[in-house]
Design a protein around this motif. Structure first.
Motif, PDB file in Angstrom:
ATOM      1  N   SER A  17     -25.804  45.945 -44.558  1.00 34.32           N
ATOM      2  CA  SER A  17     -27.020  45.180 -44.868  1.00 34.32           C
ATOM      3  C   SER A  17     -27.186  45.031 -46.376  1.00 34.32           C
ATOM      4  O   SER A  17     -27.557  43.958 -46.859  1.00 34.32           O
ATOM      5  CB  SER A  17     -28.246  45.833 -44.229  1.00 34.32           C
ATOM      6  OG  SER A  17     -28.335  47.189 -44.569  1.00 34.32           O
ATOM      7  N   ASP A  36     -26.879  53.792 -54.959  1.00 33.77           N
ATOM      8  CA  ASP A  36     -26.228  54.284 -53.737  1.00 33.77           C
ATOM      9  C   ASP A  36     -25.657  55.674 -53.995  1.00 33.77           C
ATOM     10  O   ASP A  36     -25.286  56.001 -55.119  1.00 33.77           O
ATOM     11  CB  ASP A  36     -25.093  53.312 -53.370  1.00 33.77           C
ATOM     12  CG  ASP A  36     -24.397  53.694 -52.073  1.00 33.77           C
ATOM     13  OD1 ASP A  36     -25.077  54.209 -51.168  1.00 33.77           O
ATOM     14  OD2 ASP A  36     -23.182  53.473 -51.979  1.00 33.77           O
ATOM     15  N   THR A 518     -25.150  44.904 -35.886  1.00 34.33           N
ATOM     16  CA  THR A 518     -24.773  44.858 -37.304  1.00 34.33           C
ATOM     17  C   THR A 518     -24.527  43.437 -37.818  1.00 34.33           C
ATOM     18  O   THR A 518     -24.938  43.096 -38.928  1.00 34.33           O
ATOM     19  CB  THR A 518     -23.539  45.752 -37.536  1.00 34.33           C
ATOM     20  OG1 THR A 518     -23.816  47.018 -36.940  1.00 34.33           O
ATOM     21  CG2 THR A 518     -23.261  45.943 -39.008  1.00 34.33           C
TER      22      THR A 518
END
Ligand code: FAD
Lengths: 538, 151
Positions: A17, A36, A518
């Motif tokens: 995403s 991240d 997904t």
């Protein structure tokens, strides 16, 4: 520490995403900073030689290092839930999550990721788009998603075709030709061709799956070479991994990524900035990052944690949904004792749809995987026979064995919820149970599918229900809602009661149809990214 | 051979003793693939046993393993005798670990790789033979197992 520059957008996460939400922003020249944790596989990728699975088994004296793992982590007992299917080279995807993303539950044991590429580093690449029926209850329609399906299908490379599954998988978009089906799958599809009339009447349809796997070279990635190593290695990059998009993003000057950062919370300031607090996972202390907008794409559970913490909702329950999941171990009598081709890919060979009420009503989708590309000891472990005889039997049956993996649809209910306790490192508490009627519906659907499988000359040996969280499809915690309700999101993914905070992962799906989410999540992330782009430009 | 009394009284941690595990590796490989494993495979088994099988053994596990250590010929029968037991008996886990080690090497590929084109007649014959052997072993093995566990 405070980072100096204010960027147009901060994106949290680097999974499917996140990279797809980032793309439209970066392409437009907006400054994007990705935060991240970014764990990587530092061991196995370089160990696995190029070559066919069966050839490596015959020739590579070091195969035990990747097939069993240097720490023998590939030989496990007792664990059948989420993540049990991860091979040693894929296990890095869930590293550190027990420590940094604790869960407290009696009933739900999810797989989370703090890896570069997220769970997309290990996913099965099944990419069925949602149909209009699948989007019932969403405040967006198929037309809203369709252009983004096109864009994402081209970005990630999806193969498939127009066949009996068209009404269930939607119109064909930027599709590559289908990848080849292996001997095992072919045998069943041949039988289907002879039984189509009866099966279709009973609401059962078979066809090629939509898979994010290349059958043609695309964006510097190779077509699948049919080495049957897709569970172990990414050589050739045929199977889509978010890392491939991340590598593309890194070529843009306006994009930057700060790794080893665990985002804790955000705060919206009156001056129009969003301030994000992140901890350095390798050190101590936190740092502040500033942006004109924030896109949370830390995986459903990751984003939910960040939102609940930031908005001060201690012990406040939010819903959660997850596809109930089962595997049927199948013996395919169509190919028993016959020669099989070694050249194959490891992913789903065909897709099965059970739709007794047609494509406009809810239906059930399954994917068939052959039992190749794995060692036999896993099967032997679960067979109640002496190990030696079990070896003989499995050696002969395994070319005709497979698993039909079913994902049943899921909707929110008072018995499926999560909440975050007080304290910096409080676990996310999750309770999940199915009602008796939900379980009955699942049992009935599975019984009907088993009957259809018999007509396909596939004998069900065993059904495995690996636990509530095992599908690894988590959603519904911050659902899109047309009304401005706290802890929900607008149809454009904006978190209600905020001005510039967006959520781009599965959290925003109000429910889950019987399909992997997904691909739709990536299309929706692209849609949300496009929306953020237009608000930033405005 | 390991003395009976020692195994009756000592916890199974003793079976993590490398020499014992070496012997197990040889017995288990002979049972599973009719071959003596290389030193490298024996070492791998010893390491895998220590890493993978860390749960405390039950009294039943202790009894079964002690018997196997005294009478290596009984591996196959006790494997069969414990195949239906609940909670994955330690002997079975050890055999599966050895199986994994034997599969992940080219050394024994001829007897561990899938048989892909046996033909229907040969397939039925081989499966039938394996099934019959398993059935006999299950009967004899269950009786032996009951004796061993009761002692
Ligand atoms: C074995 C397996 C097979 C699968 N097969 C399929 C399939 O065939 N089809 C399908 O549709 N789905 C499949 N899935 C599910 C799919 O992988 C997930 O739906 C998908 O990866 C979710 O993407 P995401 O971007 O929302 O989150 P994730 O993939 O979970 O990524 C989360 C990202 O956020 C980062 N992050 C998390 N918290 C923080 C934080 N606080 N601060 C900073 N960074 C953070 C992580 O480092 C990671 O990069 C499969 C999953 C597995 C494990």
């Amino acid at each position: 520490m405070s980072t100096d520059s204010v960027v147009d957008a901060i994106i949290v996460g680097s999974g499917p995403s996140a990279v797809n939400a980032a793309y439209p922003l970066v392409e437009a020249g907006l400054t994007v900073r990705m935060l991240d944790v970014g764990n990587r596989d530092s061991k196995y990728a370089g160990l696995i030689p190029d070559g066919q699975f069966s050839e490596l088994r015959r020739t590579d004296p070091d195969q035990h290092r990747y097939f069993l793992g240097d720490e023998l982590e590939g030989i496990g007992f007792g664990h059948t839930g989420a993540g049990a299917q991860l091979t040693p080279p894929r296990q890095y995807v869930c590293k550190d999550t027990e420590r940094l993303q604790p869960i407290a539950s009696e009933s739900f044991f999810p797989l989370q990721s703090l890896a570069e590429g997220g769970l997309g580093g290990a996913w099965g690449a099944g990419s069925p788009p949602f149909s209009a029926a699948d989007l019932a209850g969403f405040p967006i329609a198929l037309e809203d998603l369709q252009p983004h399906y096109e864009v994402v299908a081209d970005r990630i490379g999806v193969s498939g075709t127009r066949d009996d599954l068209m009404p269930f998988l939607g119109p064909t978009f930027a599709l590559q030709p289908p990848v080849e089906v292996d001997s095992n799958g072919e045998g069943i599809l041949r039988r289907y061709a002879t039984q189509r009339g009866v099966l279709n009447k009973a609401g059962m349809f078979l066809g090629h799956p939509r898979i994010a796997m290349l059958s043609r070279e695309h964006r510097g990635r190779l077509a699948n070479r049919y080495w049957d190593m897709d569970f172990w290695s990414d050589a050739g990059k045929s199977v889509y991994r978010p890392k491939w998009t991340l590598d593309e993003l890194k070529t843009f000057a306006s994009f930057s990524i700060v790794s080893r950062r665990l985002v804790r919370s955000f705060e919206e300031r009156d001056d129009g900035e969003v301030v994000v607090t992140a901890a350095n996972v390798d050190g101590s202390g936190t740092e502040l990052h500033r942006a004109r907008s924030l896109v949370l794409a830390a995986g459903t559970l990751g984003s939910t944690r960040i939102v609940l913490r930031s908005m001060g909702h201690v012990d406040r329950r939010v819903p959660i949904v997850c596809n109930p999941h089962s595997y049927a171990a199948l013996l395919n009598l169509n190919t028993l004792g016959q020669g099989v081709r070694d050249e194959r890919h490891s992913m789903a060979q065909f897709c099965l749809v059970h739709a007794p009420d047609g494509h406009t009503r809810p239906f059930t989708v399954g994917h068939f995987y052959s039992y190749r590309s794995l060692l036999l000891f896993r099967l032997i472990r679960d067979t109640p026979l002496p190990v030696r005889e079990s070896l003989t039997i499995m050696r002969h049956l395994s070319p005709s064995l497979g698993a039909l993996i079913l994902q049943h649809r899921d909707t929110p209910s008072p018995t499926k919820y999560c909440s975050l306790g007080a304290g910096e490192d409080a676990p996310l508490e999750i309770e999940y149970s199915l009602s008796a009627s939900e379980q009955r519906r699942i049992d009935d659907v599975e019984a009907e599918i088993t009957r259809g499988l018999r007509r396909l000359r596939c004998i069900k040996l065993k059904t495995m229900r690996p636990g509530h969280a095992a599908s690894v499809h988590y959603a519904g915690t911050l659902p899109m809602s047309a009304t401005d309700v706290e802890l929900t999101t607008s149809r454009d993914g904006r978190l209600h009661r905020t001005k510039r905070v967006y959520v781009a992962d599965g959290s925003v799906f109000p429910s889950l149809p019987s399909k992997g989410l997904t691909f739709t999540m990536m299309a929706n992330a692209d849609r949300i990214g496009c929306h953020v782009r237009s608000t930033l430009r405005a | 051979m390991v003395a009976t009394s020692r195994h009756r009284t000592e916890p199974i941690a003793a079976s993590h003793d490398a020499a014992v595990l070496h012997r197990e590796a040889v017995w288990f490989a002979r049972y599973l693939v009719d071959a003596v494993p290389s030193d490298a495979l024996i070492e791998r088994y010893v390491r895998a046993d220590a890493r993978v099988l860390q749960d405390a053994p039950t009294a039943r596990d202790e009894a079964v393993l002690a018997f196997v250590h005294r009478h290596p010929w009984s591996v196959g029968l006790l494997d069969a005798g414990t195949a239906f037991m609940r909670g994955a008996p330690l002997l079975r886990k050890k055999l599966v670990v050895m199986m994994a080690v034997l599969e992940a090497t080219p050394d024994h590929i001829a007897v561990t790789a899938p048989v892909e084109d046996a033909g229907m007649a040969r397939l039925v014959w081989r499966l039938g033979r394996a099934g019959a052997k398993a059935a006999v072993k299950l009967v004899v093995g269950s009786a032996l197992c009951a004796l061993v566990v009761r002692r």
